[in-house]
Motif scaffolding. Structure first.
Motif, mmCIF file in Angstrom:
data_model
loop_
_atom_site.group_PDB
_atom_site.id
_atom_site.type_symbol
_atom_site.label_atom_id
_atom_site.label_comp_id
_atom_site.label_asym_id
_atom_site.label_seq_id
_atom_site.Cartn_x
_atom_site.Cartn_y
_atom_site.Cartn_z
ATOM 1 N N LEU A 10 0.807 -1.133 -0.047
ATOM 2 C CA LEU A 10 0.086 0.041 -0.027
ATOM 3 C C LEU A 10 0.960 1.356 0.214
ATOM 4 N N ALA A 11 1.931 1.147 0.764
ATOM 5 C CA ALA A 11 2.862 2.347 0.974
ATOM 6 C C ALA A 11 3.519 2.603 -0.536
ATOM 7 N N THR A 13 2.147 1.603 -3.292
ATOM 8 C CA THR A 13 1.268 2.299 -4.253
ATOM 9 C C THR A 13 0.905 3.697 -4.142
ATOM 10 N N LEU A 14 0.677 3.889 -2.979
ATOM 11 C CA LEU A 14 0.404 5.303 -2.440
ATOM 12 C C LEU A 14 1.362 6.299 -2.960
#
Lengths: 303, 294
Positions: A10-11, A13-14
């Motif tokens: 997630l880190a 992709t964000l």
């Protein structure tokens, strides 16, 4: 571990890496004029020693070499109208000689010319680490491939309105082509046999108000996988995911060719308006004739 | 190996503390985001989409959540999340399957099929090469390409085996960051297909031109879409734009144009924590009148 994986994912992709111009440009430094008095400078290329090569497509009869110190000499005379240059893994200098309707390579030292393809009007080229040559033929909307064994074919035709500049990703798995007559830089996957697959208008180029013609021209890549494309509004930089990082103002109108050269390949060289400029950067270029390598990760910018 | 894993874990922990410390830590998942005993559990199946015509050459994972209450007789509502892997994960900030189980059981949202889609990438030919990420191209671009991928390719396939409502009021599209603007773009382009949008930390900035949405909203005829936006005062400020300002501009434009919208503006950074913490409440709000829509 699964939990870490997802948090990390997630880190990732964000926070896809942002690549502002400040990662490349050096505060307080600008373009320096290195050479002038030519008709139409073009065909920027570099070697491993940091020497820079260029031509004068309009008035010149040969290929010029500029040392990292800025000394210009004629490297090979008697070859007018060369608009694209790059050394191959065989150390020969590959050249687009559109006026003579041929793709050639020049043997260093002897200056001997080997003709690879005739009956074409190559504009710009890239040679990969295995000796595959890709060149653009702007008027026919074609991208050609010449395999290391000399087999020649049209690798792509049609999508790019005026295919012009051409470059590779650092790992050489992606080939990009600028569109002089459109607003995109196209990306292709390079197949094992050299074919180009999955054309995609991956990058959108800034165009002047009122037109969708970018005048996208000479293109190059840095070690971080950023792409640089000359255009009507300046030198445009894109990150490896195709997002515009910024536009570097050209010191003269009609910027047509760009390359990293000089000591450590840390200098951006630009052919524009019959002149050659360069500026120091916080990045460095790659030589496509050298073995492919994964793109480097930039140091995160403070937020 | 175990030692190495532990060290990677610690490194990650230090990194994450550095990036999500402070304001973000206040946001924690609540009881609706965790499994409760006795609540019927839906099933999640993972699949791969490899034959896209809209995005040729791309491959991607996707997951389909089917609630226990779904019987195939009545059409179910639809929820589509971009960067779906993060939403469907039990350990992620959203744990959407648990949230849906709880809220469907409670009657706060309809029986809903969840589709959790990852962005595409073009796999490399050589092992030494890197896949070309197609995420920014798919998510940050304006226009209907990504909507067409969903509506012409992926959803019809899922529709072969699942009965899904055609009523846009029963169809939600959601995402974080670039996935957030992507969700908005899909509804903006195809309001007849998606009547509800949820955007967390949405990238309404100039990555690929998305900063113009507030202007388009103000000068366009109002579209029949319900919009939920979340952002935080400590979100990104970078070359593409300023996320807090962009989301405030979006909220102001939606208000000006008379949209049915809600803007939750907190203290968070560019992370999924705040959006995840309030996700059950967001779903209640977006589906607040679902029984009427039926």
């Amino acid at each position: 571990m699964r939990r870490w994986f997802w948090i990390c994912w997630l880190a990732g992709t964000l926070g896809a890496q942002d690549m502002p111009l400040s990662q490349v440009l050096v505060e307080g430094e600008s373009w320096q004029l290195m050479a002038e008095g030519y008709g139409f400078t073009d065909a920027c290329a570099a070697d491993a020693e940091g020497n820079f090569y260029f031509t004068d497509v309009k008035n010149g009869t040969g290929i010029f070499k500029m040392t990292p110190e800025g000394q210009v000499s004629v490297w090979r005379d008697g070859l007018p109208g060369v608009s694209g240059l790059q050394f191959g893994p065989d150390r020969k200098l590959y050249a687009c000689q559109g006026k003579q309707e041929r793709l050639i390579r020049i043997v260093p030292g002897s200056g001997e010319v080997e003709v690879l393809v005739t009956g074409v009007r190559p504009n710009d080229l890239v040679v990969n680490a295995f000796g595959s040559v890709y060149f653009t033929e702007t008027k026919t909307r074609q991208i050609h491939h010449v395999a290391p064994d000399g087999t020649h074919r049209v690798a792509h035709q049609g999508d790019v309105i005026r295919p012009n500049g051409i470059a590779l990703s650092p790992d050489q798995g992606t080939l990009i082509v600028s569109d002089h007559g459109g607003k995109h830089v196209w990306a292709f996957r390079v197949e094992k046999d050299g074919a180009l697959s999955y054309p995609q208008p991956y990058m959108t180029v800034v165009t002047p108000a009122g037109t969708e013609e970018s005048k996208g021209d000479g293109s190059t890549t840095d070690a971080y996988g950023r792409y640089y494309v000359t255009s009507e509004v300046g030198l445009q930089m894109f990150d490896p995911t195709g997002r515009l990082g910024g536009v570097i103002a050209s010191p003269a109108p009609k910027a047509v060719s760009v390359e990293f050269a000089g000591p450590g390949l840390e200098w951006l060289y630009l052919a524009a308006d019959g002149k050659i400029f360069r500026r120091h950067t916080a990045s460095r270029g790659i030589l496509f004739q050298a073995p492919p390598a994964p793109a480097l990760s930039p140091v995160a910018t403070p937020r | 190996m175990q030692f190495l894993r532990m060290r990677i874990g610690w490194l990650l922990a230090v990194f994450l503390l550095g990036t999500t410390q402070g304001q973000d830590e206040a946001y924690k998942k609540g009881p609706d985001s965790t499994r409760k005993p006795g609540i019927p559990q839906g099933a999640v199946t993972k699949a791969k989409w490899t034959e896209s015509k809209v995005f040729p050459g791309t491959v991607r994972d996707y997951w389909v959540y089917v609630p226990k209450q779904y019987d195939g007789k009545e059409p179910a509502a639809l929820f589509v999340a971009q960067d779906g892997g993060g939403f469907v994960s039990e350990e992620g900030s959203f744990n959407a399957p648990a949230v849906f189980d709880n809220l469907i059981h409670e009657g706060a949202m309809p029986v809903t099929i969840g589709v959790f889609v990852n962005p595409g990438s073009i796999p490399p030919v050589e092992e030494t090469s890197k896949a070309r990420s197609n995420r920014s191209y798919e998510y940050d671009s304006l226009g209907d390409l990504y909507a067409r991928f969903l509506l012409e390719e992926l959803l019809p396939e899922i529709g072969k085996t699942h009965k899904i409502s055609e009523d846009p009021r029963n169809r939600v599209i959601c995402g974080n960051s670039s996935g957030g603007i992507c969700a908005f773009t899909v509804a903006w382009e195809r309001p007849e297909a998606f009547g509800k949008v949820i955007s967390h930390i949405g990238s309404f900035t100039n990555i690929r031109g998305g900063h113009i949405y507030p202007a388009l909203i103000r000068k366009g005829e109002k579209k029949p879409i319900r919009v939920f936006l979340q952002d935080g005062a400590n979100d990104l400020d970078n070359l593409h734009g300023n996320w807090p300002l962009a989301n405030q501009q979006m909220a102001a434009a939606l208000k000006f144009a008379g949209y049915d919208f809600q803007f939750v503006y907190g203290e968070g950074k560019h992370s999924a924590r705040h959006g995840g913490a309030i996700f059950p409440e967001t779903m209640r709000w977006i589906f607040r009148d679902w029984k009427e829509a039926k």
